[in-house]
Design an enzyme around this catalytic site. Structure first.
Site, PDB file in Angstrom:
ATOM      1  N   TYR A   1    -113.483 -43.289  -2.952  1.00  0.00           N
ATOM      2  CA  TYR A   1    -112.174 -42.642  -2.903  1.00  0.00           C
ATOM      3  C   TYR A   1    -112.316 -41.122  -3.096  1.00  0.00           C
ATOM      4  CZ  TYR A   1    -107.878 -40.560  -4.336  1.00  0.00           C
ATOM      5  OH  TYR A   1    -106.835 -39.689  -4.420  1.00  0.00           O
TER       6      TYR A   1
ATOM      7  N   TRP B   1    -103.791 -27.234  -7.405  1.00  0.00           N
ATOM      8  CA  TRP B   1    -105.029 -27.440  -6.653  1.00  0.00           C
ATOM      9  C   TRP B   1    -104.760 -27.626  -5.158  1.00  0.00           C
ATOM     10  CZ3 TRP B   1    -103.344 -30.471 -10.720  1.00  0.00           C
ATOM     11  CH2 TRP B   1    -102.664 -31.638 -10.368  1.00  0.00           C
TER      12      TRP B   1
ATOM     13  N   CYS C   1     -87.209 -47.251   0.240  1.00  0.00           N
ATOM     14  CA  CYS C   1     -87.373 -47.245   1.704  1.00  0.00           C
ATOM     15  C   CYS C   1     -86.367 -46.330   2.390  1.00  0.00           C
ATOM     16  CB  CYS C   1     -87.256 -48.658   2.260  1.00  0.00           C
ATOM     17  SG  CYS C   1     -88.495 -49.768   1.566  1.00  0.00           S
TER      18      CYS C   1
ATOM     19  N   LEU D   1    -106.412 -35.905 -21.674  1.00  0.00           N
ATOM     20  CA  LEU D   1    -106.489 -36.747 -20.478  1.00  0.00           C
ATOM     21  C   LEU D   1    -107.023 -38.152 -20.722  1.00  0.00           C
ATOM     22  CD1 LEU D   1    -107.916 -33.973 -18.147  1.00  0.00           C
ATOM     23  CD2 LEU D   1    -105.680 -35.033 -17.910  1.00  0.00           C
TER      24      LEU D   1
ATOM     25  N   TYR E   1    -109.904 -41.282 -21.093  1.00  0.00           N
ATOM     26  CA  TYR E   1    -110.958 -41.781 -20.179  1.00  0.00           C
ATOM     27  C   TYR E   1    -112.091 -40.750 -20.074  1.00  0.00           C
ATOM     28  CZ  TYR E   1    -107.241 -44.981 -18.817  1.00  0.00           C
ATOM     29  OH  TYR E   1    -106.234 -45.898 -18.831  1.00  0.00           O
TER      30      TYR E   1
ATOM     31  N   GLN F   1    -106.050 -42.364 -12.919  1.00  0.00           N
ATOM     32  CA  GLN F   1    -105.328 -43.035 -14.019  1.00  0.00           C
ATOM     33  C   GLN F   1    -104.501 -42.085 -14.874  1.00  0.00           C
ATOM     34  OE1 GLN F   1    -109.130 -44.305 -14.737  1.00  0.00           O
ATOM     35  NE2 GLN F   1    -108.670 -46.477 -14.846  1.00  0.00           N
TER      36      GLN F   1
ATOM     37  N   GLU G   1    -109.197 -34.276  -8.534  1.00  0.00           N
ATOM     38  CA  GLU G   1    -109.211 -35.703  -8.207  1.00  0.00           C
ATOM     39  C   GLU G   1    -109.734 -36.544  -9.373  1.00  0.00           C
ATOM     40  OE1 GLU G   1    -107.912 -37.401  -5.847  1.00  0.00           O
ATOM     41  OE2 GLU G   1    -107.178 -35.642  -4.797  1.00  0.00           O
TER      42      GLU G   1
ATOM     43  N   ASP H   1    -107.258 -45.609  -2.314  1.00  0.00           N
ATOM     44  CA  ASP H   1    -107.107 -46.055  -3.704  1.00  0.00           C
ATOM     45  C   ASP H   1    -105.995 -47.105  -3.758  1.00  0.00           C
ATOM     46  OD1 ASP H   1    -104.786 -44.651  -3.387  1.00  0.00           O
ATOM     47  OD2 ASP H   1    -105.047 -43.367  -5.144  1.00  0.00           O
TER      48      ASP H   1
HETATM   49 FE1  SF4 Z   1     -93.101 -48.362   1.681  1.00  0.00          FE
HETATM   50 FE2  SF4 Z   1     -90.531 -48.884   2.301  1.00  0.00          FE
HETATM   51 FE3  SF4 Z   1     -91.835 -46.876   3.451  1.00  0.00          FE
HETATM   52 FE4  SF4 Z   1     -92.454 -49.368   4.050  1.00  0.00          FE
HETATM   53  S1  SF4 Z   1     -90.495 -48.339   4.440  1.00  0.00           S
HETATM   54  S2  SF4 Z   1     -93.875 -47.710   3.669  1.00  0.00           S
HETATM   55  S3  SF4 Z   1     -92.174 -50.352   2.077  1.00  0.00           S
HETATM   56  S4  SF4 Z   1     -91.312 -47.054   1.274  1.00  0.00           S
END
Ligand code: SF4
Length: 372
Positions: free
Chosen positions: A132, A36, A211, A92, A94, A54, A49, A150
């Site tokens: 949303y 999509w 991160c 799916l 729901y 869920q 969407e 969301d």
């Molecule tokens: Fe999320 Fe880490 Fe990126 Fe911050 S640095 S937005 S905590 S993934």
């Protein structure tokens, strides 16, 4: 909440601008491929969407492709029979989403000449479309610069801006929604919203975010402070209620007993009998309540289905029926070979598997002298 006004402090404006630039660069390199995406068709965006609510992307893709192959345009869906729509929605769950989508498609045909509106406020008037989805459809299909907020977005923004209040409290939620809205760029709003969705699904995930792979680490408050795994702050939610059922899978010749649900949960879908009795008491319960004579024909199997606020704990027991009167109270004896044509919820996967394997071993014609 759809506003173009940007009243955040200057440093936050700078930061939100940086966010969209970094995210769009990342999206251009790493966007996930989905059927999509890359199309500007509000109907298809809307369908995708609703399916994605869920439900995981991998689960949605084959169901989306089947659905769009059968209903390629909004008009095709609006003219469809609800039973067929529910059947195509089988994987799916729901199901209220499918009913609302159908209702919404008919509403668009009647009230908007078959054109999905581009104004999020009008979109919100359509059945099954909330803030949303309205934001997602307006931005992805029409490039309107509005957010689509969301749970994923709330998590990402609570970390980015170090919002350490309970995000279920209205003030914290409002603050996050304003920050999310102020970060939406004037151009490529749809790509930006999809980039946030991808980031929340693959990098800034619940629990421990990844991160090291994040394009936003240099502007992320939680990363800098080292508490990303503790955010967002969400109060403990109430435990799900567990409801236990005995589920007799009754084989009577080449038929089995099923019932179309009238309850709001899974309304219109077919289920095997969900009985409030101990599995050991099933033969006498069936006789007393249904006048069915049956004897156990195999091992009981435990099955569990988890809904949002409820868990069905089921004991599925195969039975061989020797006598049964015509059914009542919405029940029906159905040919097992025809069950494929009916819509069952995934909660019935184990009873369905049981009846099919049981039939292969035990198939016999319906005995004479029954109530049929
Ligand atoms: Fe999320 Fe880490 Fe990126 Fe911050 S640095 S937005 S905590 S993934």
């Amino acid at each position: 909440m759809f506003h173009g006004c940007r009243k955040e402090p200057v440093e936050k404006m700078i930061k939100t601008d940086e966010i969209s630039v970094l995210l769009l660069e990342w999206y251009d390199r790493f966007a996930r491929s989905m059927p999509w995406r890359g199309i500007h068709d509000p109907y298809k965006t809307w369908v995708s969407e609703i399916m994605l609510q869920q439900t995981r992307v991998e689960t949605v893709i084959p169901d989306y492709e089947r659905f769009i192959a059968r209903f390629p345009a909004l008009k095709d869906l609006a003219e469809a029979d609800e039973a067929e729509v529910l059947k195509l929605w089988e994987g799916l769950g729901y199901y209220s989403r499918a009913r609302n989508l159908l209702k919404g498609a008919r509403q668009v045909m009647e009230q908007f000449d078959g054109n999905v509106p581009r104004d999020p406020r009008l979109l919100c008037r359509i059945s099954g479309i909330g803030a949303y989805t309205a934001g997602a459809v307006a931005s992805i299909a029409y490039d309107v610069p509005v957010p689509a907020v969301d749970g994923n977005v709330l998590r990402v923004f609570s970390r980015l801006f170090g919002i350490r209040d309970n995000i279920h409290m209205p003030e914290a939620r409002k603050k996050l929604e304003l920050l999310a809205a102020s970060a939406v760029p004037e151009k490529r709003a749809g790509d930006y919203n999809q980039a946030v969705m991808d980031l929340g699904a693959t990098v800034c995930v619940p629990g421990t975010p990844d991160c090291d792979r994040c394009p936003l680490f240099s502007v992320c408050d939680a990363f800098i402070r080292g508490d990303a795994a503790e955010l967002p702050v969400i109060p403990g939610s109430a435990p799900q209620k567990i409801v236990s059922f005995s589920v007799p899978v009754l084989l009577f010749g080449n038929r089995t007993l099923i019932r179309k649900r009238t309850e709001s949960l899974l309304k219109g879908l077919w289920c095997f009998p969900l009985l409030n009795c101990d599995p050991e008491e099933l033969p006498s319960f069936l006789y007393k309540n249904f006048h069915i004579e049956a004897k156990p024909a195999g091992e009981a199997i435990s099955a569990r289905h988890v809904f949002t606020h409820l868990i069905w704990q089921m004991t599925v027991v195969p039975f061989s029926v020797t006598y049964a009167p015509p059914p009542s109270s919405g029940y029906a004896w159905f040919e097992i070979s025809s069950l494929n044509n009916l819509a069952f919820p995934s909660a019935m996967n184990i009873p369905l598997k049981t009846v099919r394997s049981f039939q292969q071993i035990n198939q016999k014609p319906i005995p004479d002298g029954t109530g049929f």
